[in-house]
Design an enzyme around this catalytic site. Structure first.
Site, PDB file in Angstrom:
ATOM      1  CG  ASP A 194      -1.894   1.153   1.263  1.00 37.72           C
ATOM      2  OD1 ASP A 194      -1.703   2.111   0.492  1.00 37.72           O
ATOM      3  OD2 ASP A 194      -2.849   1.100   2.053  1.00 37.72           O
ATOM      4  CG  HIS A 195       1.044   4.114  -3.283  1.00 36.61           C
ATOM      5  ND1 HIS A 195      -0.022   3.493  -3.900  1.00 36.61           N
ATOM      6  CD2 HIS A 195       0.761   5.446  -3.311  1.00 36.61           C
ATOM      7  CE1 HIS A 195      -0.893   4.391  -4.280  1.00 36.61           C
ATOM      8  NE2 HIS A 195      -0.455   5.592  -3.945  1.00 36.61           N
ATOM      9  CE  LYS A 199       0.986   9.219  -0.711  1.00 30.36           C
ATOM     10  NZ  LYS A 199       1.915   9.740  -1.718  1.00 30.36           N
ATOM     11  CD  GLU A 233      -6.910  10.826  -6.887  1.00 26.89           C
ATOM     12  OE1 GLU A 233      -7.590   9.840  -6.533  1.00 26.89           O
ATOM     13  OE2 GLU A 233      -6.112  10.812  -7.843  1.00 26.89           O
ATOM     14  CG  ASP A 252      -8.730   3.157  -6.920  1.00 35.57           C
ATOM     15  OD1 ASP A 252      -7.877   2.267  -7.062  1.00 35.57           O
ATOM     16  OD2 ASP A 252      -8.523   4.343  -7.228  1.00 35.57           O
ATOM     17  CG  HIS A 257      -4.736   3.966  -0.576  1.00 36.40           C
ATOM     18  ND1 HIS A 257      -3.698   3.069  -0.580  1.00 36.40           N
ATOM     19  CD2 HIS A 257      -4.947   4.288  -1.878  1.00 36.40           C
ATOM     20  CE1 HIS A 257      -3.302   2.853  -1.819  1.00 36.40           C
ATOM     21  NE2 HIS A 257      -4.043   3.578  -2.617  1.00 36.40           N
ATOM     22  CE  LYS A 357      -9.795   8.750  -9.214  1.00 38.25           C
ATOM     23  NZ  LYS A 357      -8.319   8.686  -9.300  1.00 38.25           N
TER      24      LYS A 357
END
Length: 508
Positions: A194-195, A199, A233, A252, A257, A357
């Site tokens: 999980d990128h 962070k 975003e 998503d 996340h 989005k």
């Protein structure tokens, strides 16, 4: 010798290994994986004996792969590329092509790994397999690796598999994928990445909480009014229209996340910072979030889809007009939920999560809003239960921490204002921009699973969102699109908080 968490030193490079990327001709490889590995080399955290082998269906060879990566790094590097460093790195990159359903590809990979290990003088048998492929191929690639004997660990060689998200499309598919992986892999070999957890500000949540005594005693239902987590975003679907239209933002972003960040905010202090100690506490948080009943979904979850609007002064199309999106799509591009962690620490404290989005601003932040003082000595009007004190963790695009406090404005009269106390990560000195993958890839190479999802956490997160998906699937929306591009989402999301006497923290 295989490393354990007790032997991990994050300031040292990992042991020699071969890093295999399936899907090496794809966007993730050129945008994130290769730049991240190169960054690790530049800061001295890549093993001195190291090689990359790319595997993809696209025809090519070692030379063409190196040429393509050398072109791509000019666009996607996070800092100026030192030519000498890059040439040394790219000379250890190799490539084979073929269909992932073909067993011959994996036989060829096994031979290539032995060839590279000999040519590059890489001792031991360590290997990381990064599955940067479409989710439908996760089980297939893992099974083929197992059949080829490439997942067998030895006393001097680990074999680890990195699984990219999405990990399943719902609870049943996630469980089936876990069963498929466990046919050929032990849980200790599976690194579900999980990128977001790579962070800096996300990693700093635990340090901030557990290394500062002034915060932890107040980190509970007695003092905290509410918690907001926003992932906004301003971009639309870009080149991911087909993917997003199949999954939606609830799957998503929120299922993985955002619930990961929530669990770090709400977890109990672990006994140590080893992988399982931290992950045990995170799973307890997810288990304490009771899945909603169908009627509760209507009350506690909001979905939206953007229509045409204006972003940064430029007109942008509606979601249904985006490339690869159905003109009658009912997929959500916005989701907001109210969740409760039903345990001793957090009972009755609402956690508000929203993601979308084409919102007004690119922003990821956590806001912990504290309660008001019991007596308004200085004449403040109580518009809600929430008080003026807040802790704001900005995760992106800037990484910073802000504490909002009340103070007297200079002058003869007592005039009280809310003022910020700010900490910016730039105060540590100039930081090299990163992809978000550096820490995670390094952790995988040294065997630290702290920031990776375990099977039970994946299961728990799907149990939370599944009732929402079920209701939304059974009751198609009748008002899509229901928010303009460039706004902060549908009006129903504002009403979700307004019913509680609260409002979203929307930056100017």
């Amino acid at each position: 010798m295989l490393q354990t968490n007790s032997t991990i030193n994050h300031r040292q490079p990992g042991p020699p290994c071969i890093f295999v990327i399936f899907g090496a001709s794809g966007d993730l490889t050129k945008r994130k994986l290769i730049p991240a590995l190169f960054n690790l080399r530049c800061v001295g955290l890549l093993p001195s004996k190291f090689a990359v082998i790319g595997v993809a269906i696209t025809q090519g060879n070692d030379a063409s792969f190196r040429d393509q990566m050398s072109q791509d790094i000019k666009q996607f590097a996070t800092h100026p590329v030192d030519e000498t460093e890059w040439n040394q790195f790219i000379s250890s990159c190799f490539y084979i092509s073929g269909d992932f359903n073909d067993a011959a590809v994996f036989t060829a990979l096994k031979e290539k790994m032995e060839e590279v290990r000999t040519a590059q003088q890489i001792p031991g048998g360590n290997a990381v397999f990064n599955l940067a492929v479409t989710p439908t191929l996760f089980g297939t690639v893992a099974a083929k690796l197992g059949e080829a004997g490439l997942l067998n660990e030895t006393p001097d060689g680990y074999r680890r598999v990195i699984i990219e998200k999405p990990f399943g499309r719902d609870l049943d598919s996630a469980r089936q994928l876990n069963r498929d992986l466990h046919h050929c892999l032990d849980e200790s070999q599976i690194y579900r990445i999980d990128h977001y957890l790579g962070k800096e500000t996300v990693q700093n949540i635990m340090v901030f909480r557990f290394a500062n005594m002034i915060f932890e005693p107040n980190w509970n239902r007695r003092y905290v009014d509410s918690v907001q987590i926003t992932v906004a975003e301003s971009l639309g679907v870009e080149n991911r229209g087909g993917y997003l239209d199949h999954y939606g933002v609830l799957r998503d972003m929120l299922q993985n996340h955002m619930l990961s960040v929530l669990s770090l905010i709400a977890m109990e202090p672990p006994g140590s910072i080893s992988g399982d100690a931290v992950r045990n506490e995170k799973v307890k948080v997810l288990d304490a979030i009771r899945p909603m009943e169908p009627e509760e979904v209507i009350e506690n979850a909001v979905r939206g889809q953007y229509g045409a609007g204006v972003i940064d002064g430029q007109p942008v199309p509606a979601y249904r007009s985006e490339p690869s999106v159905s003109p009658t799509s009912n997929t959500e591009t916005f989701a907001a939920v109210r969740l409760y962690v039903e345990n001793w620490r957090w009972a009755d404290v609402p956690f508000y999560l929203r993601t979308g989005k084409r919102l007004a601003k690119h922003l990821t932040q956590v806001v912990i809003r504290f309660k008001r003082t019991p007596l308004m000595l200085f004449g403040e009007k109580a518009h809600s239960e929430a008080g003026p004190n807040a802790l704001i963790l900005n995760i992106q695009p800037e990484e910073s921490i802000t504490i909002m406090i009340r103070a007297k404005r200079p002058g003869p009269a007592i005039v009280v204002d809310t003022i910020p106390l700010d900490f910016d990560y730039n105060e540590f000195g100039k930081q090299s921009p990163a992809t978000g993958y550096e820490t995670l890839l390094h952790d995988c190479m040294i065997g630290d699973m702290t920031l990776f999802h375990r099977e039970d956490s994946v299961d728990a997160s799907w149990r939370i969102v599944s009732p929402i998906l079920d209701v939304w699937g059974a009751l198609p929306p009748r008002d899509f699109p229901d928010y303009e591009a460039g706004s902060w989402g549908p009006a129903a999301a504002d009403k979700l908080l307004a019913r509680d006497g609260r409002a979203w923290e929307n930056p100017a």
